[in-house]
Design a protein around this motif. Structure first.
Motif, PDB file in Angstrom:
ATOM      1  N   ILE A 142       5.592   9.776   8.749  1.00 13.33           N
ATOM      2  CA  ILE A 142       4.610   8.960   9.461  1.00 13.33           C
ATOM      3  C   ILE A 142       4.164   7.777   8.594  1.00 13.33           C
ATOM      4  N   ASP A 143       4.054   7.999   7.285  1.00 15.44           N
ATOM      5  CA  ASP A 143       3.620   6.931   6.379  1.00 15.44           C
ATOM      6  C   ASP A 143       4.756   5.993   5.990  1.00 15.44           C
ATOM      7  N   TYR A 144       5.986   6.470   6.042  1.00 22.12           N
ATOM      8  CA  TYR A 144       7.131   5.733   5.508  1.00 22.12           C
ATOM      9  C   TYR A 144       7.307   4.330   6.111  1.00 22.12           C
ATOM     10  N   PRO A 145       7.239   4.161   7.430  1.00 19.36           N
ATOM     11  CA  PRO A 145       7.416   2.810   7.979  1.00 19.36           C
ATOM     12  C   PRO A 145       6.326   1.829   7.555  1.00 19.36           C
ATOM     13  N   ARG A 146       5.204   2.361   7.084  1.00 18.03           N
ATOM     14  CA  ARG A 146       4.108   1.487   6.664  1.00 18.03           C
ATOM     15  C   ARG A 146       4.313   0.946   5.259  1.00 18.03           C
ATOM     16  N   LEU A 147       5.263   1.517   4.514  1.00 21.84           N
ATOM     17  CA  LEU A 147       5.540   1.014   3.173  1.00 21.84           C
ATOM     18  C   LEU A 147       6.126  -0.395   3.279  1.00 21.84           C
ATOM     19  N   PRO A 148       5.696  -1.310   2.444  1.00 20.99           N
ATOM     20  CA  PRO A 148       6.250  -2.669   2.498  1.00 20.99           C
ATOM     21  C   PRO A 148       7.748  -2.659   2.224  1.00 20.99           C
ATOM     22  N   SER A 149       8.465  -3.522   2.908  1.00 20.65           N
ATOM     23  CA  SER A 149       9.891  -3.689   2.648  1.00 20.65           C
ATOM     24  C   SER A 149      10.093  -4.124   1.196  1.00 20.65           C
ATOM     25  N   THR A 150      11.256  -3.767   0.616  1.00 18.62           N
ATOM     26  CA  THR A 150      11.487  -3.983  -0.808  1.00 18.62           C
ATOM     27  C   THR A 150      12.721  -4.858  -1.048  1.00 18.62           C
ATOM     28  N   PRO A 151      12.817  -5.467  -2.238  1.00 14.25           N
ATOM     29  CA  PRO A 151      13.932  -6.386  -2.509  1.00 14.25           C
ATOM     30  C   PRO A 151      15.314  -5.751  -2.390  1.00 14.25           C
ATOM     31  N   LEU A 152      15.512  -4.571  -2.971  1.00 19.98           N
ATOM     32  CA  LEU A 152      16.830  -3.940  -2.913  1.00 19.98           C
ATOM     33  C   LEU A 152      17.166  -3.519  -1.485  1.00 19.98           C
ATOM     34  N   GLU A 153      16.168  -3.041  -0.767  1.00 19.18           N
ATOM     35  CA  GLU A 153      16.376  -2.679   0.634  1.00 19.18           C
ATOM     36  C   GLU A 153      16.906  -3.877   1.423  1.00 19.18           C
ATOM     37  N   ARG A 154      16.299  -5.035   1.209  1.00 19.54           N
ATOM     38  CA  ARG A 154      16.710  -6.232   1.941  1.00 19.54           C
ATOM     39  C   ARG A 154      18.081  -6.722   1.483  1.00 19.54           C
ATOM     40  N   THR A 155      18.360  -6.633   0.196  1.00 21.79           N
ATOM     41  CA  THR A 155      19.638  -7.115  -0.335  1.00 21.79           C
ATOM     42  C   THR A 155      20.806  -6.303   0.198  1.00 21.79           C
ATOM     43  N   GLU A 156      20.670  -4.972   0.166  1.00 19.48           N
ATOM     44  CA  GLU A 156      21.756  -4.092   0.598  1.00 19.48           C
ATOM     45  C   GLU A 156      21.686  -3.784   2.094  1.00 19.48           C
ATOM     46  N   SER A 157      20.553  -4.108   2.713  1.00 19.12           N
ATOM     47  CA  SER A 157      20.297  -3.733   4.104  1.00 19.12           C
ATOM     48  C   SER A 157      20.422  -2.219   4.270  1.00 19.12           C
ATOM     49  N   LEU A 158      19.746  -1.491   3.374  1.00 20.92           N
ATOM     50  CA  LEU A 158      19.734  -0.028   3.388  1.00 20.92           C
ATOM     51  C   LEU A 158      18.281   0.429   3.298  1.00 20.92           C
ATOM     52  N   GLU A 159      17.791   0.977   4.387  1.00 16.16           N
ATOM     53  CA  GLU A 159      16.371   1.308   4.481  1.00 16.16           C
ATOM     54  C   GLU A 159      15.941   2.383   3.496  1.00 16.16           C
ATOM     55  N   GLN A 160      16.863   3.298   3.129  1.00 13.76           N
ATOM     56  CA  GLN A 160      16.497   4.383   2.229  1.00 13.76           C
ATOM     57  C   GLN A 160      16.131   3.885   0.835  1.00 13.76           C
ATOM     58  N   LEU A 161      16.574   2.681   0.479  1.00 15.15           N
ATOM     59  CA  LEU A 161      16.203   2.136  -0.824  1.00 15.15           C
ATOM     60  C   LEU A 161      14.705   1.853  -0.906  1.00 15.15           C
ATOM     61  N   ARG A 162      14.065   1.653   0.224  1.00 12.69           N
ATOM     62  CA  ARG A 162      12.614   1.442   0.222  1.00 12.69           C
ATOM     63  C   ARG A 162      11.897   2.628  -0.404  1.00 12.69           C
ATOM     64  N   ALA A 163      12.339   3.827  -0.057  1.00 11.96           N
ATOM     65  CA  ALA A 163      11.717   5.023  -0.622  1.00 11.96           C
ATOM     66  C   ALA A 163      11.889   5.059  -2.138  1.00 11.96           C
ATOM     67  N   LEU A 164      13.107   4.787  -2.620  1.00 13.67           N
ATOM     68  CA  LEU A 164      13.350   4.819  -4.066  1.00 13.67           C
ATOM     69  C   LEU A 164      12.537   3.747  -4.781  1.00 13.67           C
ATOM     70  N   GLU A 165      12.477   2.557  -4.203  1.00 18.64           N
ATOM     71  CA  GLU A 165      11.757   1.467  -4.859  1.00 18.64           C
ATOM     72  C   GLU A 165      10.260   1.705  -4.913  1.00 18.64           C
ATOM     73  N   HIS A 166       9.762   2.538  -4.006  1.00 16.71           N
ATOM     74  CA  HIS A 166       8.335   2.885  -4.036  1.00 16.71           C
ATOM     75  C   HIS A 166       8.079   4.167  -4.830  1.00 16.71           C
ATOM     76  N   GLY A 167       9.116   4.684  -5.497  1.00 14.45           N
ATOM     77  CA  GLY A 167       8.928   5.810  -6.404  1.00 14.45           C
ATOM     78  C   GLY A 167       9.102   7.189  -5.813  1.00 14.45           C
ATOM     79  N   TYR A 168       9.565   7.289  -4.561  1.00 17.84           N
ATOM     80  CA  TYR A 168       9.787   8.593  -3.946  1.00 17.84           C
ATOM     81  C   TYR A 168      11.189   9.096  -4.282  1.00 17.84           C
ATOM     82  N   ARG A 169      11.322  10.398  -4.411  1.00 16.55           N
ATOM     83  CA  ARG A 169      12.614  11.003  -4.745  1.00 16.55           C
ATOM     84  C   ARG A 169      13.293  11.503  -3.472  1.00 16.55           C
TER      85      ARG A 169
END
Length: 249
Positions: free
Chosen positions: A193-220
């Motif tokens: 529920i909280d995940y879509p509220r996380l700001p988009s991240t540079p690596l996510e945008r570069t690779e166009s891979l949404e799961q990188l948002r979680a890693l860039e925000h420190g989630y495992r």
């Protein structure tokens, strides 16, 4: 724990409009996905999430459960989060609606680490790459993990890069040790529920891979290895391939 599988399904598709309702051996493709997901041992409930009344009606016709969602979601994860906000469950499984041959054991394998360890917020799957063409294809997402099978990075490029035997890759792609990411995800409900509220991240945008948002925000992200193979349907040609597999089985 209560585990709910949600299958996002859109009618609009650039390469294959109406894909969820495409006929596959007398049944719409979404029905194959639904019925196979129902066979997973750990799943208590399966829901198709769609913004199209035609898909909703088709699911109702074969006796499945469907919910209508908003039509302005930018990603399937946003659609999942909308549905999850109204559910009472512990874990949510995101099963892609274009995987008519999904093996229920793959779902079970991805879910079990989250059942056993409450500290894991998100999980997924990987499988060894056996085809040199997949090593180099940007359409095949690769993943590398640490010693405890948590994701270090996802990429459309070849990772790890085999510096010393790159020329041998075509003859023996398994020697590279590369893994293909399988796009099946498991989330703790609150995290989803909280995940879509996380700001988009540079690596996510570069690779166009949404799961990188979680890693860039420190989630495992826990990544389970499987030898099972999925057969996604992106084009009518893919559907013909899956149809051939079913006819020969």
């Amino acid at each position: 724990m209560v585990v709910t599988a949600i299958i996002p399904a859109r009618f609009a598709s650039t390469r294959f409009p109406g894909k969820p309702l495409a006929d596959l051996m007398g049944k719409p493709m979404i029905q194959w996905v639904y019925e196979r997901t129902m066979q997973a041992e750990v799943v208590n409930r399966v829901i198709v999430a769609t913004d199209d009344r035609r898909i909703y009606d088709a699911v109702q016709t074969f006796g499945g459960e469907a919910v209508m969602t908003r039509s302005d979601h930018p990603t399937g994860t946003d659609r999942l989060a909308e549905v999850a906000s109204s559910l009472k469950c512990d874990l949510i499984v995101n099963v892609q609606g274009d995987e008519p041959l999904i093996d229920p054991a793959m779902i079970d394998a991805a879910v079990r680490p989250l059942l056993n360890d409450p500290a894991i917020a998100m999980g997924t799957l990987k499988t060894p790459i056996r085809d040199s063409r997949e090593c180099l294809s940007p359409h095949v997402v690769k993943v590398v993990t640490d010693q405890n099978d948590f994701a270090l990075y996802f990429s459309r490029s070849l990772i790890p890069f085999p510096r010393d035997f790159y020329e041998e890759m075509e003859a023996n792609p398994l020697k590279v040790g590369a893994f293909k990411h399988i796009g099946l995800y498991v989330y703790r409900r609150d995290f989803l529920i909280d995940y879509p509220r996380l700001p988009s991240t540079p690596l996510e945008r570069t690779e166009s891979l949404e799961q990188l948002r979680a890693l860039e925000h420190g989630y495992r992200i826990k990544v389970v290895t499987t030898d099972l193979i999925s057969h996604g349907v992106d084009t009518p040609e893919d559907l013909d391939r899956v149809r051939g597999l079913l006819q020969s089985s």
